[in-house]
Design a protein around this motif. Structure first.
Motif, short mmCIF file in Angstrom:
data_model
loop_
_atom_site.label_atom_id
_atom_site.label_comp_id
_atom_site.label_asym_id
_atom_site.label_seq_id
_atom_site.Cartn_x
_atom_site.Cartn_y
_atom_site.Cartn_z
N VAL A 67 0.84 -1.20 0.00
CA VAL A 67 0.00 0.00 0.00
C VAL A 67 0.87 1.25 0.00
N ALA A 68 1.96 1.23 0.77
CA ALA A 68 2.82 2.39 0.89
C ALA A 68 3.58 2.68 -0.41
N ASP A 69 4.05 1.62 -1.10
CA ASP A 69 4.83 1.87 -2.32
C ASP A 69 3.94 2.08 -3.56
N GLY A 70 2.63 1.95 -3.41
CA GLY A 70 1.71 2.22 -4.50
C GLY A 70 1.43 1.07 -5.43
N SER A 71 2.09 -0.06 -5.24
CA SER A 71 1.88 -1.20 -6.14
C SER A 71 0.47 -1.78 -5.99
N MET A 72 -0.05 -1.78 -4.78
CA MET A 72 -1.39 -2.32 -4.57
C MET A 72 -2.44 -1.44 -5.23
N GLY A 73 -2.32 -0.12 -5.05
CA GLY A 73 -3.30 0.77 -5.66
C GLY A 73 -3.25 0.74 -7.17
N ALA A 74 -2.05 0.69 -7.75
CA ALA A 74 -1.92 0.63 -9.21
C ALA A 74 -2.52 -0.66 -9.75
N ALA A 75 -2.34 -1.76 -9.03
CA ALA A 75 -2.90 -3.04 -9.48
C ALA A 75 -4.42 -3.00 -9.48
N TYR A 76 -5.01 -2.41 -8.45
CA TYR A 76 -6.47 -2.37 -8.38
C TYR A 76 -7.06 -1.42 -9.42
N LEU A 77 -6.32 -0.38 -9.77
CA LEU A 77 -6.80 0.50 -10.83
C LEU A 77 -6.89 -0.24 -12.17
N ARG A 78 -5.93 -1.09 -12.45
CA ARG A 78 -5.96 -1.86 -13.69
C ARG A 78 -7.04 -2.94 -13.63
N THR A 79 -7.24 -3.52 -12.45
CA THR A 79 -8.27 -4.55 -12.31
C THR A 79 -9.66 -3.95 -12.39
N ALA A 80 -9.82 -2.70 -11.95
CA ALA A 80 -11.15 -2.08 -11.91
C ALA A 80 -11.72 -1.88 -13.30
N GLU A 81 -10.87 -1.71 -14.31
CA GLU A 81 -11.38 -1.41 -15.66
C GLU A 81 -12.24 -2.55 -16.21
N PRO A 82 -11.71 -3.78 -16.35
CA PRO A 82 -12.59 -4.85 -16.84
C PRO A 82 -13.72 -5.19 -15.88
N LEU A 83 -13.48 -5.02 -14.58
CA LEU A 83 -14.52 -5.34 -13.60
C LEU A 83 -15.71 -4.41 -13.75
N LEU A 84 -15.48 -3.11 -13.81
CA LEU A 84 -16.58 -2.14 -13.90
C LEU A 84 -17.30 -2.24 -15.24
N ILE A 85 -16.55 -2.43 -16.32
CA ILE A 85 -17.20 -2.57 -17.63
C ILE A 85 -18.06 -3.83 -17.66
N GLY A 86 -17.52 -4.94 -17.17
CA GLY A 86 -18.28 -6.19 -17.17
C GLY A 86 -19.50 -6.13 -16.28
N LEU A 87 -19.37 -5.50 -15.10
CA LEU A 87 -20.52 -5.41 -14.20
C LEU A 87 -21.59 -4.48 -14.76
N ALA A 88 -21.18 -3.37 -15.38
CA ALA A 88 -22.17 -2.46 -15.97
C ALA A 88 -22.97 -3.16 -17.06
N PHE A 89 -22.28 -3.89 -17.92
CA PHE A 89 -22.97 -4.64 -18.98
C PHE A 89 -23.87 -5.71 -18.38
N SER A 90 -23.37 -6.43 -17.38
CA SER A 90 -24.15 -7.52 -16.77
C SER A 90 -25.39 -6.99 -16.09
N ILE A 91 -25.29 -5.84 -15.42
CA ILE A 91 -26.45 -5.29 -14.72
C ILE A 91 -27.53 -4.86 -15.70
N VAL A 92 -27.12 -4.14 -16.75
CA VAL A 92 -28.10 -3.65 -17.72
C VAL A 92 -28.77 -4.81 -18.44
N VAL A 93 -27.97 -5.72 -18.99
CA VAL A 93 -28.52 -6.84 -19.77
C VAL A 93 -29.20 -7.84 -18.85
#
Length: 272
Positions: A67-93
């Protein structure tokens, strides 16, 4: 016994004891379970039964380092992209398909078997097929999230609409309500609590899908952290990453459960 003494004795009997108070305090038991789990983990790590199993303190230290060196936050930012897109599509459809299946029998005949197959199919067996068709980019990861979250959301929305009490629909018809009024003012409000519960389950499945995608398709984001630290034998950092995934999923699902209680459970609103 005087009347004053009788009243005091009754108040003493009605006063909740320590055991009763602990039984009614859910926060106490949640904290206690976490403490017991951490203690058991620390003891198991210190026994040395497996060289790759760190102690709880080592894992916590590794977590704060990332958390302190920023590697955890950077990893979650990259993971959030497919997660949010997939969840938005799944919720609507998913919500739209579930409502349509619940309202129209012809749509149910056509769509319900598809969602049942998607829900029953093993994800790990379909990942290679998705990779072969769509490669190892963002599209494949979004599809992995959709394949796990969409069936859950659609099936819960379908069951929510189908389980609306027929007496409510009959009451609307007796007051000369149109089909549109039945759907908008009776069916959808009555089905909303179960539909929201399906959204909560779909979000949990979406987390599983994105982690599987990042582990099996291409190591990016949070999956890259797990793969990297495993390859260089930083087992404390690997376990810390895995625990962080569980914590993020628990916090997200817990927040959605709190929102569900505020929106659809009057007894929760009145006690707040």
């Amino acid at each position: 016994m005087t009347q004053t003494a009788a009243v005091a004795s009754a108040r003493h009997r009605d006063r909740p004891g320590l055991v009763q108070w602990l039984g009614e305090t859910t926060l106490f038991w949640k904290i206690l379970s976490v403490v017991l789990f951490a203690t058991a983990w620390e003891i198991a790590g210190r026994t040395g039964f497996n060289f790759s199993f760190p102690t709880f303190l080592e894992t916590a230290t590794a977590f704060f380092e990332m958390v302190a060196d920023g590697s955890m936050g950077a990893a979650y930012l990259r993971t959030a992209e497919p997660l949010l897109i997939g969840l938005a599509f799944s919720i609507v459809v998913g919500v739209s398909s579930g409502i349509a299946m619940g309202l129209r029998q012809d749509v149910e005949w056509f769509s319900l078997p598809l969602f049942i197959v998607m829900q029953a199919a093993p994800m790990s067996a379909l990942i290679p097929l998705v990779t072969f068709v769509y490669g190892i980019g963002l599209t494949a990861k979004v599809l992995a999230v959709v394949m796990l979250a969409l069936p859950v959301i659609a099936m819960n929305s379908y069951k929510a609409v189908r389980n609306v009490p027929p007496s409510l629909i009959a009451m609307c018809s007796s007051f000369m309500g149109s089909r549109r009024q039945q759907v908008l003012q009776i069916i959808l409000p009555a089905a909303s609590p179960m539909m929201f519960a399906g959204l909560r389950l779909g979000v949990a499945e979406g987390f599983s899908g994105v982690v599987l995608a990042e582990l099996l398709i291409t190591p990016t984001g949070i999956g890259d952290l797990i793969t990297f630290h495993r390859s260089v034998a930083n087992f404390a950092h690997m376990y810390a990453t895995i625990v962080s995934i569980v914590l993020v999923a628990i916090i997200t699902v817990g927040f959605l459960q709190w929102v569900e209680g505020k929106l659809f459970r009057p007894e929760k609103r009145s006690s707040a």
